[in-house]
Design an enzyme around this catalytic site. Structure first.
Site, mmCIF file in Angstrom:
data_model
loop_
_atom_site.group_PDB
_atom_site.id
_atom_site.type_symbol
_atom_site.label_atom_id
_atom_site.label_comp_id
_atom_site.label_asym_id
_atom_site.label_seq_id
_atom_site.Cartn_x
_atom_site.Cartn_y
_atom_site.Cartn_z
ATOM 1 N N ASP A 1 0.599 -1.276 0.524
ATOM 2 C CA ASP A 1 -0.015 0.130 0.492
ATOM 3 C C ASP A 1 0.805 0.988 -0.217
ATOM 4 O O ASP A 1 0.313 1.935 0.323
ATOM 5 C CB ASP A 1 -0.701 0.706 1.003
ATOM 6 C CG ASP A 1 -1.757 1.068 0.881
ATOM 7 O OD1 ASP A 1 -2.352 1.317 2.184
ATOM 8 O OD2 ASP A 1 -2.414 1.311 -0.091
ATOM 9 N N HIS B 1 -7.636 -0.197 8.836
ATOM 10 C CA HIS B 1 -6.621 0.527 7.581
ATOM 11 C C HIS B 1 -6.184 -0.828 7.174
ATOM 12 O O HIS B 1 -6.174 -1.595 6.769
ATOM 13 C CB HIS B 1 -5.536 1.101 9.155
ATOM 14 C CG HIS B 1 -5.489 0.043 9.690
ATOM 15 N ND1 HIS B 1 -3.442 -1.182 9.219
ATOM 16 C CD2 HIS B 1 -4.989 -1.212 11.253
ATOM 17 C CE1 HIS B 1 -3.410 -1.958 10.047
ATOM 18 N NE2 HIS B 1 -4.141 -2.250 11.190
ATOM 19 N N CYS B 2 -4.702 0.269 6.843
ATOM 20 C CA CYS B 2 -3.820 -1.014 5.716
ATOM 21 C C CYS B 2 -2.563 -0.922 5.753
ATOM 22 O O CYS B 2 -2.206 -0.711 7.119
ATOM 23 C CB CYS B 2 -3.786 -1.153 3.439
ATOM 24 S SG CYS B 2 -4.512 0.995 3.325
ATOM 25 N N THR B 3 -1.328 -0.385 5.499
ATOM 26 C CA THR B 3 -0.294 -0.004 5.224
ATOM 27 C C THR B 3 -0.583 1.088 5.442
ATOM 28 O O THR B 3 0.137 2.058 6.680
ATOM 29 C CB THR B 3 0.805 -0.611 4.447
ATOM 30 O OG1 THR B 3 0.860 -1.873 5.073
ATOM 31 C CG2 THR B 3 1.992 0.132 4.795
ATOM 32 N N THR C 1 -7.665 1.646 2.285
ATOM 33 C CA THR C 1 -8.031 2.827 3.424
ATOM 34 C C THR C 1 -9.352 3.023 2.730
ATOM 35 O O THR C 1 -10.467 3.900 3.584
ATOM 36 C CB THR C 1 -7.164 2.643 4.503
ATOM 37 O OG1 THR C 1 -7.040 2.016 5.032
ATOM 38 C CG2 THR C 1 -8.059 3.852 5.120
#
Length: 357
Positions: free
Chosen positions: A22, A246-248, A254
């Site tokens: 991400d 969330h993601c990274t 996100t």
């Protein structure tokens, strides 16, 4: 992928920037920053001294974000325009986490019928794997019931699990587009310092095209749609919120998840886009320092080639919505047939997240 966490090196507090699927995540420390890339042909640590700079908590009054008025249609076609007033509820409110500078509250946006999205119930963020010990207090005060992690299994393994307060349920809904592997593209770029090779990988719109393809994949891939639908079901569940997803980097996966949620609630497209682009404001100090250091250390002669990867771009979100139109003819049929969601889920979202009746 990056495996180093927070540490003190030579008396420096560190600031980790993780380049992964991400694109960008970070861990803030007051005195220094470093970024590490690992690839078969290179293992480089870039350390960026920032003199204690930090990302300020930026807030915008309800009804306006990034210069855009937040409006939603009233029943019968009338329009309610957000009005700036003293003491108005803020939108895009930062959670003030040093280890997750893109963490923010979705509260304050105006939805269909003029209702407002309540603060403290739906929150979006970059990865929580690098939150500091000091961040755990503010995180605990949010009263979170659930955290939804959209990172892939490899990202969780290589960069570390979320650091959460006691009693918060962790849900893993991994999203990984193997045909649009942003991490692999960056890894290949940094493993070869040839300006010609880097330009061949990223230049002439190729980096942006990969990002556009990723956003189209969010819509066209059945497994991706299932993951996003799972998040929306959790937000609609009776005991779902307060929930943080969330993601990274808190930008791509996100960003699309937040766009789906806000659109479902009737937030206008202009405001949905403004919320998405707010990531650029929050991450700008990090991105600028990273690009400058890549150039200073000779890793890239044209580090600006990475900007399409590091930044949110309106065209990416437009590409996802274009796929919704092309495949389903509009958001309502996409909600029903693409995501497999029904009116009960929409009613649950409204009951859980919106003020008023």
């Amino acid at each position: 992928m990056v495996t180093d966490g927070a540490a003190q090196r030579g008396g420096w507090d560190t600031y980790t920037v993780v380049v992964a699927h991400d694109t960008l995540a970070h861990l803030a420390g007051p005195l220094g920053r470093f970024m590490q890339y690992r690839a078969p042909l290179c293992h480089v640590t870039v350390r960026i001294c920032n003199g204690g700079a930090h990302v300020a908590d930026q807030q915008t009054e309800s009804g306006r974000i990034g210069g855009v008025r937040n409006r939603a249609p009233e029943p019968g076609g009338a329009e309610t325009v957000g009005v700036k007033t003293a003491g108005a509820e803020t939108v895009g409110r930062s959670l003030g986490l040093r280890g997750a500078v893109n963490a923010r509250d979705l509260g304050g946006y105006r939805a269909a019928g003029g209702r407002l999205l309540r603060s403290g119930v739906a929150l979006r963020s970059d990865g929580l794997n690098h939150v500091t010990a000091e961040d755990l207090g503010p995180l605990g005060e949010l009263g979170l019931r659930r955290v939804v992690d959209l990172r892939s299994a490899d990202e969780v393994r290589d960069t570390g699990p979320d650091r959460l307060p006691e009693g918060v349920a962790w849900h893993h809904l991994p999203l990984l587009a193997t045909d649009f592997d942003i991490y692999l593209m960056i890894r290949d770029t940094l493993s070869d310092r040839s300006a010609q090779r880097q330009r061949a990988l990223l230049g002439e719109g190729r980096a942006g095209a990969m990002m556009t393809g990723l956003y189209r994949w969010f819509v066209t891939d059945a497994s991706a749609r299932e993951r996003f639908a799972g998040l929306l079901r959790l937000l609609a569940a009776p005991e779902g919120p307060p929930l943080l997803f969330h993601c990274t980097a808190g930008k791509d996966r996100t960003g699309w998840a937040a766009a789906l949620l806000l659109t479902a609630l009737g937030v206008d497209r202009e405001t949905v886009l403004a919320d998405y682009l707010l990531t650029n404001e929050r991450s700008a100090p990090v991105v600028d320092r990273v690009l400058a250091d890549l150039a200073a250390r000779g890793l890239m002669s044209e580090p600006e080639l990475l900007l399409p990867v590091f930044r949110a771009d309106p065209g990416y979100l437009d590409a996802a919505f274009a796929e919704v139109e092309a495949g389903w003819g509009g958001f309502d049929p996409f909600w029903r047939d693409g995501l497999g969601l029904d009116d009960d889920v929409l009613s649950g979202l409204r009951a859980n997240l919106l003020d008023g009746s």
